[in-house]
Design a protein around this motif. Structure first.
Motif, PDB file in Angstrom:
ATOM      1  N   GLU A  43       0.825  -1.205   0.000  1.00  0.00           N
ATOM      2  CA  GLU A  43       0.000   0.000   0.000  1.00  0.00           C
ATOM      3  C   GLU A  43       0.863   1.260   0.000  1.00  0.00           C
TER       4      GLU A  43
ATOM      5  N   LYS B 114      -6.074   0.425  -6.151  1.00  0.00           N
ATOM      6  CA  LYS B 114      -5.089  -0.105  -5.198  1.00  0.00           C
ATOM      7  C   LYS B 114      -5.531  -1.459  -4.626  1.00  0.00           C
TER       8      LYS B 114
ATOM      9  N   THR C 194      -4.652  -4.682  -3.217  1.00  0.00           N
ATOM     10  CA  THR C 194      -3.500  -5.373  -2.627  1.00  0.00           C
ATOM     11  C   THR C 194      -3.714  -6.882  -2.518  1.00  0.00           C
TER      12      THR C 194
END
Length: 421
Positions: free
Chosen positions: A214, A402, A404
């Motif tokens: 992150e 984003k 992850t």
């Protein structure tokens, strides 16, 4: 590419002939497995230098996997190639500690962090052979924009230099753009490496530190938004201007930097290199070594350990490596490779005293002994995993997505698909 294919075919054919011819004298002829075609020339040079030990070279694309399938095959004595230090030193390799006590080598001859990569506990199982670094190239006419007292460039410097180079029209269309991380997939991955992101494979599961991922995502997004306005602007610029090889990209004067590897840069012709300047990527005073670092070791179950040591001690010698380079150049053995086994030598003195003689552009550019940072150990399938699983999520991250968790789920799907195949 055709030259490499031809060399591999010749290497395989020669190995078959040599092994067949020496089947009655197996104790004298050693077998070296490698995934690096340069070793055919090195072995030939070694064989001609003495009569005590002879070696036959066998080309193997995946060395560690081949060791698991030795049934009915002649066992290797020596292995040399990429992705050997994959956590299996004790399982496959014999101790090399005697090479320091009995064969005249000293640990200080090597880059210390690379030497540690071949250790398990206090035992040396593998020796580093060669390595490559992430490299930034610029047009030689733009070198005045960059710090002239350094051979290195950092994240902060890349952003500063790039922003000062950027140029837009009144309509905010970029006519010049210094550099964008998403232009090069290998550099996106280097952002992870530099920030100590590691991937571990346990029982077909890909594991990693999500907070670190992150952090890297936020870093990439911030870079794009503050230096180049948006990811769309970066992509549009690349589509318009960055469709040529890395060295030609910067010669157009549209971009300041292009990212590549040291072996790709130094495999260019002298005329091509003379038109550019270059800098080693550095983060926190070290330069991460690319993960395909070449290493060498002795197979644990060989009956020829002492003779294999002779080859390794010969190989890890400044005069021997100078002869290897000189032979390739004088005989015009053009395999589009640089240095020793396609990279900088693991021997500091070879890089400092030998390579600049043959590669003039390296004068005052040789990496300092403390600069290379050894890569994490990965299996030979890692280039495919990086390309098909890691990189797509990094590219999505630059666009603000984003995810992850995607690495792990994609890896599981990839494993299952390969099992079915």
């Amino acid at each position: 590419m055709r030259k490499h294919i031809c060399l591999k075919a010749v290497l395989i054919a020669l190995a078959a002939m040599l092994i067949a011819g020496c089947s009655k004298n197996n104790d004298k002829t050693l077998i070296l497995w490698t995934d690096n075609v340069e070793f055919a020339s090195y072995v030939e040079l070694f064989n001609a230098s003495q009569d005590e030990v002879k070696i036959a070279t066998v080309y193997k694309t995946e060395l560690v996997d081949a060791l698991d399938n030795l049934k009915g095959m002649r066992k290797p004595d020596i292995l040399a190639g990429s992705y050997l230090a994959c956590g299996m030193q004790k399982k496959y390799f014999a101790s090399l500690d005697k090479v320091f006590s009995d064969e005249g080598l000293h640990e200080e001859y090597f880059y210390s962090d690379l030497l540690k990569a071949g250790k398990s506990g206090k035992t040396q199982y593998l020796l580093p052979v060669s390595f490559n670094l992430g490299t930034f190239v610029c047009d030689i006419s733009n070198k005045e924009i960059i710090d002239q007292d350094s051979t290195l460039v950092t994240f902060d410097q890349l952003k500063t230099y790039s922003k000062s180079f950027n140029s837009q029209t009144k309509d905010n269309i970029y006519t010049k753009m210094g550099f964008a991380p998403q232009w090069n997939s290998d550099f996106l991955y280097m952002v992870l490496v530099a920030n100590n992101v590691t991937f571990n494979i346990e029982k077909d599961t890909l594991k990693y530190n999500i907070p670190l991922i992150e952090k890297c995502y936020d870093f990439l997004i911030e870079w794009t938004n503050t230096i180049n306005t948006s990811s769309n602007d970066e992509r549009d610029f690349a589509f318009k201007y960055l469709y040529t090889p890395f060295n030609k990209q910067v010669l157009q004067q549209k971009s300041l930097f292009a990212y590549t590897s040291s072996n790709k840069l130094l495999s260019l012709s002298e005329d091509q290199i003379d038109k550019v300047d270059f800098y080693w990527f550095c983060h926190e005073n070290q330069s991460p070594v690319l993960e395909d670092m070449v290493m060498m070791g002795i197979y644990k179950n060989t009956n020829n350990k002492s003779k294999a040591m002779k080859f390794i001690s010969w190989f890890m010698n400044e005069k021997s490596q100078e002869a290897m380079i000189d032979r390739r150049i004088s005989m015009n053995l053009d395999t589009n490779t640089f240095g020793i086994a396609g990279g900088f030598s693991s021997l500091i003195d070879v890089n400092e005293h030998v390579l600049p003689v043959y590669y003039k552009c390296l004068l005052a550019k040789i990496p300092a002994s403390t600069l290379p940072k050894a890569p994490q150990s990965y299996p030979s399938t890692w280039p495919v995993i990086k390309k098909e699983i890691i990189t797509p999520y990094l590219r999505n991250a630059v666009n603000g997505n984003k995810d992850t968790q995607g690495f792990a789920s994609s890896y599981t799907d990839w494993i299952n698909q390969n099992k079915e195949d």
